[in-house]
Design an enzyme around this catalytic site. Structure first.
Site, short mmCIF file in Angstrom:
data_model
loop_
_atom_site.label_atom_id
_atom_site.label_comp_id
_atom_site.label_asym_id
_atom_site.label_seq_id
_atom_site.Cartn_x
_atom_site.Cartn_y
_atom_site.Cartn_z
N GLY A 157 0.83 -1.20 0.00
CA GLY A 157 0.00 0.00 0.00
C GLY A 157 0.87 1.25 0.00
N ARG B 68 0.56 -5.63 -6.14
CA ARG B 68 0.62 -6.91 -5.43
C ARG B 68 0.91 -7.95 -6.51
NH1 ARG B 68 -0.72 -4.89 -0.70
NH2 ARG B 68 -2.56 -3.58 -0.53
N ASP C 239 5.44 -5.35 5.85
CA ASP C 239 6.09 -6.63 6.17
C ASP C 239 5.83 -7.71 5.12
OD1 ASP C 239 3.53 -6.46 7.10
OD2 ASP C 239 3.97 -7.05 9.16
N GLY C 240 4.72 -7.62 4.42
CA GLY C 240 4.50 -8.55 3.32
C GLY C 240 5.63 -8.46 2.30
N THR D 297 3.88 2.53 5.93
CA THR D 297 2.46 2.17 5.90
C THR D 297 1.72 3.10 6.84
OG1 THR D 297 0.83 0.60 6.72
CG2 THR D 297 3.02 0.36 7.59
N ASP E 99 -0.81 2.68 8.55
CA ASP E 99 -1.43 2.06 9.73
C ASP E 99 -0.49 2.01 10.94
OD1 ASP E 99 -3.71 1.72 8.31
OD2 ASP E 99 -3.62 -0.45 8.18
N ASP F 85 1.68 -0.23 11.69
CA ASP F 85 1.50 -1.56 12.28
C ASP F 85 2.61 -2.54 11.91
OD1 ASP F 85 0.86 -1.88 9.66
OD2 ASP F 85 -1.04 -2.92 10.00
N ARG G 206 -7.26 -1.63 9.56
CA ARG G 206 -8.01 -2.89 9.57
C ARG G 206 -7.81 -3.64 10.88
NH1 ARG G 206 -9.45 -5.05 3.71
NH2 ARG G 206 -9.75 -2.96 2.91
N GLN H 199 -6.93 9.78 3.36
CA GLN H 199 -5.89 9.66 4.36
C GLN H 199 -4.53 9.23 3.80
OE1 GLN H 199 -7.83 7.33 7.85
NE2 GLN H 199 -9.18 7.13 6.09
#
Lengths: 320, 320, 320, 320
Positions: free
Chosen positions: D11, D72, D103-104, D126, D128, D130, D172, D252
């Site tokens: 993302g 992706r 991390d993906g 990212t 998020d 996270d 999420r 955002q």
């Protein structure tokens, strides 16, 4: 000195605060004694009225919303409450009113005039731009620029993946915000209540564009169509693209008034005070074909607002 | 297919990019083959010209400045270089021009038309709003809103101390930006080239206001008056207040185009293409009294721009 | 209930308002009775103090400047006036103070503590980021982002012509703002008081870059170097380029506090109240190496602030 | 010269572009030959790789999203496609990789290293926030400030009527954005996946506040709770207030990177290049407790991200 009271009523819009400030300043310059009514029609009934001080209107030019607050008042439909409001004005020597708001508020004050003969001047303010008779309502330019910033932000991220973005703007019966935003942000789809749309054709056009190298899709949808969620799913299924929904909501109402909204507020306010001093009763200030004017209240409330034909023509290819 | 070339010229202004994009899209829709000239008149001479691709105009709606770049070219005053430019156009089959810029650029292309008969349509773009014959030039609304953000930021800090803030805006010969900014930000002083000012009287007025409880002073000064530094010192000495200077400079030229500048760009571009298709030669697109129109180039260059009288009237009390 | 009074003092900075709000809310939560002192030290002397109401701190999180106002007070250097301030606090039952400001204000309250034993906690706030002992002062992040917006706007316009832009930031003795702005905006020149610069070498480097295809130059200059005008002329003469000056001035002080300034304000305020409840006297809240802490006032005032070495290392190539 | 390739993956997030620019500039300064991989892992397979030019990274510091695009790629899970990617790198002499993403993407490159021994350095990006092991991921500060602007705009309008505003942020599995936004905007309700909430208690608290004079309510809800629409209806019924929903969506993700994101990008990029030059393999750059460091990839992927305990403590009263 004659008293003049200024109020905001109905849904808030950017530009209300500059209009209040200018109406106060210009009234005073013209030898009137300006008062402020807080909380709209409700405050008029409840006597939430005071003479305007320097502090009241200092530093409000650049603030969004309305520092006078607003309200909807069922009570104002009853004569007894209107009488109470009238008594409040009488006590303070107020015999002129300026109301900044929409046609609902203008109608209410028209009734008030029939009852007690207190003349008012209306300044159109609503972000939907849906008051008949005027090309411009305070708040529209600020709302459009708030939407622009959101759409530009989405565009930043749009090219990263092949994706569709559906953006719902305000506009229950009027697609003005969605349509102008679609044009000024270069959207590919625009759905509004006033224009028939054809998803079939939109699908064909976009599939061809996507084959042609198009990366992403931006769709503007007016709230009044109730199509935002449906369109998001529709794109996923029919264009086989990830699609995401943004519902802008009240983000569109706020924001510091743009220069255009401040200057229009200034001019509307001067016009409103002048109209009352000219002895006009129950006129709505309008801006049409590049000029300011005054329109009788019944000309406003009896007509139906129509989307600017030129805008429709420029944007109609986005609906099919 | 007939070729049409689009260029930007002179000082850059927000709105140039949307105008380029719309001119390209609408030309193509009308069956023309759009080309882009880079680097203004210099690029025309040097053959910096290519057919417009989707990528060229994708994602430029919201960008400030001009992606086509601009230049000033002394060489274009010489016939031989203009001939070279003409040959460049010929080779690519270009027989129509759209130039987005100011009156200097319009004049240059008028000479080019006299020489070689290539018609052009001009789109007025300059943040000074000083092109005769039109009420609006692309870039003005964005510039005003950039100034607004700076002034609003200064206002945040203004009430912390008793202080004066002098802000210099662009405008060599034209006080439009300073004047509208003064009105829309509620400034106390405004000095522009077109209006005589009286520091003596300004001093009296403000001393009285300060005694009355005024906290701070904001002064807008047009660059062309050369008064910004002098006024800053003058306030320190004559009002006995700390005074600070901000010179906005090119901050005013940039920024993402506002919705108004994008929509005006759209309409100007459509009008320009239509004018050329109607067989018009050497017309400048104008917006006057709320309507779009076309004005012969000599009507533009022979007249003198004048500050809008209504704005002057609203703001004149800030000069004395 | 013990009284605690909160004030802002010295130059205003974004983040002061959130700090005030959080200090009020958290004090109350901890069983203290919060008061607000208006107009800084002057208000303390003049008794401009009242218990904090919900209205006082409602809707101030997102406002720039300080709603409590600030001041410089010569009178506070005199014992008698400090005694008067102390009596004001006594009358209201205030025996704790939180001051949001710079080291000058911290020193003043340290003297006040020596005189009357009223402990205070200091929250560092100044856009120059020049308070010794802490890596962060409230207002810095907002100031940096205000500068960023101006520089980004200039960059929009920069590529239109070959031109140099000189931008003066605040910072009398400290080049932090100029240096971080230079890094984060990709400037080519940065002049600050702490780093020796070599115009000769800068000239060589840029002439080579310009030959290499560089289009434009952006130079950040800290106010304290007094070099902004000189550098502008120097570029014109030595690089043979048009060069324009922007003096940002107080634009940098205003603006709605960024999220970082709000969150830091929140944490500083909680820390300050906790410190006073822990019985600490005359501690300055600091943020160092990623952690919050409390530093004795003399550790702050006896040391000299130094520009972060890492920033200097990253940016030093811009000074020669 | 050794080749180093830079890519963005997963993302998109603000700060990716400055990180790309700084990685290119600093690699070159350190004697490496920088390449750019476009379209993430997909582009690595398809050979969408070229040496970085000045133009590639000029003027990208202030742009949101990622100019390198992202994707992706299912194919990257298959050895044969990874082999193809490896061959692409080999041909160009690339033996070092920098990947800016989540991390993906780090895991994918870890597998790639096991296969072919090409070391990489990861830069966490990212919105998020996270990614385990680091306190900060690129894009977070910009996302928080985009949310802030929307919430501040809603606040402008909030006081006009008694009304509740529900705002859904991204996140999420992680409530970081919602929680920090709730704190920094002074929201009254915050629902996130990590903290149990109690609508019953929230209702009691707010009814009491409303009786006490509270005007309006702002609620921040993380997407991952799936509670935004439910809460909107719940407020209408249980608090008897008009309630409106805003779904911020991809607004955002965009926006020009803040100064913090640009400076963090700069430092992460320098750290990543240095790590590779130090011979490190498969390290993720982290920022923890105020310091930069390098963490082995398995330490990142084997741990679970946890919301900052301090933030939870500051905000927990908003969940019940």
């Amino acid at each position: 000195m004659e008293g003049i009271a200024i109020m905001t009523s109905g849904g808030d819009a950017a530009g209300m605060n500059p209009a209040v400030k200018c109406a106060v300043d210009y009234s005073r310059k013209k030898g009137l004694k300006p008062f402020l009514i807080r909380n709209g029609l409700r405050g008029m009934i409840d006597g939430d009225i005071s003479e305007a001080t320097r502090e009241d209107v200092s530093g409000i030019m650049h603030r969004g919303g309305t520092v006078l607050r607003s309200s909807r008042s069922q009570r104002f439909f009853e004569y007894d409450y209107r009488k109470q409001a009238y008594d409040n004005l009488q006590k303070l020597g107020i015999n002129k009113l300026i109301v900044i708001g929409g046609d609902g508020s203008f109608n209410a004050l028209n009734q008030f005039y029939s009852d007690f003969g207190v003349p008012f001047a209306g300044i159109p303010a609503t972000i939907d731009n849906d008051i008949p008779g005027t090309d411009y309502c305070l708040g529209v330019d600020t709302a459009l620029n708030m939407i622009r910033q959101s759409v530009d932000s989405i565009r930043d991220t749009a090219t990263s993946f092949s994706r569709a973005f559906v953006i719902e703007t305000m506009g229950r019966h009027c697609g003005y915000l969605a349509m102008v935003s679609a044009l000024s942000s270069g959207a590919e789809i625009c759905l509004v209540p006033e224009v028939e749309y054809d998803l079939e054709k939109i699908g064909e056009r976009l599939r061809s564009d996507l084959n042609d190298g198009r990366d992403y899709i931006i769709a503007m949808v007016a709230e009044g169509t109730n199509m935002a969620e449906y369109l998001t799913r529709w794109i996923k299924i029919n264009l086989n693209m990830d699609a995401r929904l943004t519902v802008l909501g009240h983000v569109q109402r706020g924001g510091s008034p743009t220069v255009r909204d401040r200057i229009m507020a200034y001019k509307f306010a001067v016009e409103a005070v002048d109209a009352l001093l000219d002895g006009e009763t129950n006129k709505i200030m309008i801006f049409r074909d590049g000029d300011f004017g005054r329109l009788a209240i019944d000309k406003v409330t009896d007509s139906k607002v129509e989307l600017n034909q030129q805008i429709i023509k420029l944007a109609e290819h986005l609906s099919h």
